[in-house]
Each structure stands twice: as structure tokens, then as C-alpha cells.
Design an enzyme around this catalytic site. Structure first.
Site, PDB file in Angstrom:
ATOM      1  N   ASN A  32      -3.651   0.510  -1.503  1.00 36.41           N
ATOM      2  CA  ASN A  32      -4.330  -0.121  -2.632  1.00 36.41           C
ATOM      3  C   ASN A  32      -4.655   0.981  -3.629  1.00 36.41           C
ATOM      4  O   ASN A  32      -5.601   1.733  -3.467  1.00 36.41           O
ATOM      5  CB  ASN A  32      -5.610  -0.817  -2.174  1.00 36.41           C
ATOM      6  CG  ASN A  32      -6.321  -1.541  -3.305  1.00 36.41           C
ATOM      7  OD1 ASN A  32      -5.797  -1.656  -4.410  1.00 36.41           O
ATOM      8  ND2 ASN A  32      -7.511  -2.033  -3.020  1.00 36.41           N
ATOM      9  N   LYS A  74      -9.514   0.103  -8.145  1.00 36.62           N
ATOM     10  CA  LYS A  74      -8.613  -0.566  -7.205  1.00 36.62           C
ATOM     11  C   LYS A  74      -8.906  -2.067  -7.138  1.00 36.62           C
ATOM     12  O   LYS A  74      -9.986  -2.514  -7.522  1.00 36.62           O
ATOM     13  CB  LYS A  74      -8.741   0.048  -5.813  1.00 36.62           C
ATOM     14  CG  LYS A  74      -8.279   1.497  -5.733  1.00 36.62           C
ATOM     15  CD  LYS A  74      -8.365   2.012  -4.297  1.00 36.62           C
ATOM     16  CE  LYS A  74      -7.851   3.448  -4.193  1.00 36.62           C
ATOM     17  NZ  LYS A  74      -7.896   3.938  -2.787  1.00 36.62           N
ATOM     18  N   GLU A  99      -1.965  -3.670 -16.724  1.00 29.56           N
ATOM     19  CA  GLU A  99      -0.862  -3.695 -15.770  1.00 29.56           C
ATOM     20  C   GLU A  99      -0.923  -4.956 -14.916  1.00 29.56           C
ATOM     21  O   GLU A  99       0.082  -5.613 -14.671  1.00 29.56           O
ATOM     22  CB  GLU A  99      -0.927  -2.456 -14.875  1.00 29.56           C
ATOM     23  CG  GLU A  99       0.208  -2.361 -13.859  1.00 29.56           C
ATOM     24  CD  GLU A  99       0.083  -1.147 -12.965  1.00 29.56           C
ATOM     25  OE1 GLU A  99       0.922  -0.978 -12.076  1.00 29.56           O
ATOM     26  OE2 GLU A  99      -0.894  -0.372 -13.158  1.00 29.56           O
ATOM     27  N   ASP A 142       8.699 -42.196  14.433  1.00 30.44           N
ATOM     28  CA  ASP A 142       8.149 -42.865  15.615  1.00 30.44           C
ATOM     29  C   ASP A 142       7.858 -41.851  16.716  1.00 30.44           C
ATOM     30  O   ASP A 142       8.206 -42.061  17.887  1.00 30.44           O
ATOM     31  CB  ASP A 142       9.115 -43.936  16.119  1.00 30.44           C
ATOM     32  CG  ASP A 142       8.453 -44.916  17.084  1.00 30.44           C
ATOM     33  OD1 ASP A 142       7.202 -45.038  17.042  1.00 30.44           O
ATOM     34  OD2 ASP A 142       9.160 -45.566  17.876  1.00 30.44           O
ATOM     35  N   ASP A 167     -13.532   2.654  -8.480  1.00 28.78           N
ATOM     36  CA  ASP A 167     -12.296   3.427  -8.311  1.00 28.78           C
ATOM     37  C   ASP A 167     -11.074   2.794  -8.966  1.00 28.78           C
ATOM     38  O   ASP A 167      -9.970   3.328  -8.878  1.00 28.78           O
ATOM     39  CB  ASP A 167     -12.009   3.646  -6.821  1.00 28.78           C
ATOM     40  CG  ASP A 167     -11.972   2.340  -6.041  1.00 28.78           C
ATOM     41  OD1 ASP A 167     -11.937   1.261  -6.677  1.00 28.78           O
ATOM     42  OD2 ASP A 167     -11.974   2.394  -4.798  1.00 28.78           O
ATOM     43  N   LYS A 205      17.959  -6.783   0.589  1.00 26.37           N
ATOM     44  CA  LYS A 205      17.720  -6.984   2.002  1.00 26.37           C
ATOM     45  C   LYS A 205      16.262  -7.301   2.258  1.00 26.37           C
ATOM     46  O   LYS A 205      15.383  -7.012   1.447  1.00 26.37           O
ATOM     47  CB  LYS A 205      18.149  -5.752   2.796  1.00 26.37           C
ATOM     48  CG  LYS A 205      17.408  -4.469   2.407  1.00 26.37           C
ATOM     49  CD  LYS A 205      17.973  -3.274   3.158  1.00 26.37           C
ATOM     50  CE  LYS A 205      17.236  -1.988   2.772  1.00 26.37           C
ATOM     51  NZ  LYS A 205      17.766  -0.822   3.495  1.00 26.37           N
TER      52      LYS A 205
END
Length: 362
Positions: free
Chosen positions: A307, A341, A314, A71, A339, A269
Site C-alpha cells: 500500500n 496511503k 491519481e 425441481d 502518509d 496470463k
């Protein structure tokens, strides 16, 4: 449950957009509705934002505990004082209820002007609150309701069938971000609607493209987990915070089982950047009008931060693709031939968390 129907764990008096228990604080500033009427029905974007941040914070807090208010409306937010920049308190949890992550509520409750479409279809969860917040945001910015009719049944029909108007003043003069924000809250498909946390924020590189203000809520949540002096939080932080604040709805879910299962990762972490990346939904971001610009900026950061050339095999292994899938055909556009990438197309698709199932369907 307390006398207002609010679960006791949420009934504590917490300032700055949290839950309100009447006996502990006298709110002298009146209802948000009164402020809206006093302003002639229109807030500036900055003033509306200050109000919305507080509303979203209390809503995100409730939803995190598995509580849906049901509400939300300007009458149920009170200012502590008459000061122009007074904090807000959320009140009247009489219709609130617990909802589990995999559960849907089916009773029609709330106020007609603020009720979500899925409530009328008798199948809803916390997303219904976000629709109500969208209605409040619409009213703050333009001074009128997005759905109106002379009768309750007429209002319901408008909510189900009509689209709010963004053509008349002041909408054309408002920022595209403000208009987009309201539209994403008033999305009739609850699955595409912003959550409270997402509305306060907006995945590694993508998180870097957002402003400090947009990441404010995520920062608050990160700090609440008690990072050390080096700015890291550990798995134990998550476990302790969750066990301390969990509700019955959380206990009934699989969340605690998951925490116990991964508690062995006690030395893992996470810094704020990683935390922010995990907290932001790419599916919600891509619904924004400036999504392509965000993605381009994120890709530029990705290019700059490393990059590197990558083999198709892979990439296929990283995505968990089955050897039965012709990976060279599927992934050839993901990698630049010049390249080796990751291309922009590959980057965007990678953000979506590609899976073999998704490839099999395509």
C-alpha cells in the site's frame, strides 16, 4: 433434449456431483431423503457440508451451461452406493429449462416445499434453484422444513410472507457460518441470494483470507482451464474451454463476442490468485456476518503487500472520475493524511468498483 428433458450436452454420466443418465449407472444407495429419514432428520455440520458441496457442484455446472433444474429436492439426489461416504447423482431433469442471462422464466413448476418466492411471482432464473438448495440445507441441519402448512396454498403463503426460524434447537448450537450460509440461500430477494459458485467459494486480497476448502470450487475451475507448469492460464485457455462447452444459451448471449473481442490478449496470463480474485463477488461477501473481519484481514494483507502513497488525482484518474466532480471532496476520506496511503474506508469502497455515476447519485 434426452428422455428426461435434460439437454444432451448435460446428460453425460459424470461422478462427484454431476449429471446422471439412468441407463449408464445403477444407484444402489437410495435417495438423499431416505438417508435424512434414517438419521432421524439431522446431519452434523461436516456431513451436511459433504452433501451440500456435491449438490452445489452439479448446480453450478448446470447454471454455467444456462440450465435451471427447477425441481431440486432430496428425492432427486441418489447415492451411488450404500456406503456412508458415497457420491451423489442428480436426477429428474424433466422440468429443467434453458435460461439466458437476461431472461426470466414465468411458469410455476417444482415442489411446493422447495419453490422460491420469485417462482410464485412468475419471474425467475437460476436463483430459484439456490432457494431450493437452501431448503435442503435447512432440512439437513435441523430435520424440519423451513416453511410448512397443511395445504399447498398455505405453503405458498409461508414462502412469500414467513421467515424460517433459527431460534429453536439445534440452530443456537450450530456455527455462525452454517447459520449464515442457510440464511443467505433463503434470502427472499433473489438478487442478494448466493449463486452456486459463490456458495462454494465465499478480489485479490479478499481471496487470500478464504480457506483452501472455501476456494475448492474455484480451484477446480482453474485447473479445468489447463494451467501450464508455472501455474498460469492464458486467454486462449478461456476461449478454447468456452467454445468447447458452450450451450445454445451461451451462443445466444454476448459471451462469445466478448471472447473474440479480447482474443488479441493471447499473451496475457493469469495465476490462481488473480483467477480467484475475479471469481469472487464482493457484494455477496459483504452480506456475510463476518464480512468486516474478512475486509480487515484483507486490508492488512493489502498494507503488507504494498500500500504505497497515492495522489488524489491519481486515484481519481484510476476510477475514471469526471473532472466536473469535486474529487478532493469525494476522495479526501479515502487517503490517510498521515502518509498518503489508501485508508481502510478507501480500500473497501475501491472493492466495490466505484464509478462517477455512483458519486453523482450520492
Amino acid at each position: 433434449m434426452d428422455e428426461l428433458g435434460l439437454p444432451e450436452k448435460l446428460a453425460a454420466d459424470v461422478e462427484g456431483g454431476q449429471c446422471f443418465r439412468p441407463p449408464s449407472t445403477l444407484c444402489k444407495g437410495g435417495e438423499l431423503l431416505d438417508r435424512i429419514l434414517a438419521r432421524g432428520g439431522k446431519y452434523s455440520e461436516e456431513d451436511a457440508k459433504a452433501v451440500m458441496v456435491q449438490i452445489l457442484r452439479v448446480t453450478a455446472y448446470c447454471h454455467l451451461q444456462g440450465v435451471v433444474h427447477r425441481d431440486l429436492k432430496p428425492e432427486n439426489f441418489l447415492f451411488i452406493s450404500k456406503d456412508e461416504h458415497s457420491l451423489l447423482k442428480a436426477i429428474d431433469f424433466g422440468l429443467s429449462d434453458y435460461v439466458k442471462p437476461d431472461e426470466r422464466l414465468n411458469d410455476i413448476v417444482g415442489s411446493a416445499y422447495y419453490v422460491a418466492p420469485e417462482v410464485l411471482h412468475r419471474s425467475y432464473g437460476t436463483e430459484a434453484d439456490m432457494w431450493s438448495i437452501g431448503v435442503i440445507a435447512y432440512i439437513l441441519l435441523c430435520g424440519s422444513r423451513p416453511f410448512w402448512a397443511r395445504t399447498e396454498s398455505g405453503i405458498f403463503r409461508a414462502v412469500l410472507k414467513a421467515d424460517p426460524s433459527f431460534d429453536e434447537a439445534p440452530w443456537p448450537s450450530l456455527s455462525t457460518e452454517a447459520v449464515d450460509f442457510v440464511k443467505r440461500l433463503l434470502n427472499k430477494d433473489y438478487r442478494k441470494r448466493l449463486t452456486a459458485s459463490q456458495a462454494l467459494t465465499a478480489l485479490g486480497a479478499v481471496a487470500k483470507t478464504l480457506t483452501i476448502t472455501e476456494l475448492g470450487y474455484v480451484r477446480d475451475q482453474f485447473v479445468s482451464l489447463g494451467p501450464n507448469k508455472s501455474g498460469f492460464i492464458f486467454m486462449q485457455n478461456f476461449k478454447s474451454a468456452l467454445l468447447k462447452n458452450c450451450t445454445e444459451a451461451v451462443k445466444d448471449s454476448r459471451v462469445l463476442d466478448f471472447v473474440h473481442m479480447v482474443s488479441s490478449l493471447q499473451y496475457k496470463k493469469m495465476d490462481f490468485e488473480e483467477f480467484g480474485a475475479a471469481a469472487i463477488s464482493i457484494h455477496q461477501l459483504e452480506a456475510m456476518e463476518n464480512w468486516e473481519q474478512l475486509a480487515r484481514r484483507a486490508y492488512e494483507l493489502f498494507e503488507k503487500d504494498g500500500n504505497r502513497p497515492i495522489m488524489i488525482e491519481e486515484l481519481a484518474s484510476e476510477l475514471g472520475l469526471s473532472p466536473s466532480i469535486p474529487v478532493h471532496v469525494v476522495l479526501q476520506d479515502w487517503i490517510r493524511h498521515a502518509d498518503g496511503k489508501l485508508s481502510f474506508l478507501g480500500f473497501v469502497r475501491l472493492l466495490h468498483g466505484a464509478s462517477s455515476r455512483a458519486f453523482q447519485k450520492s
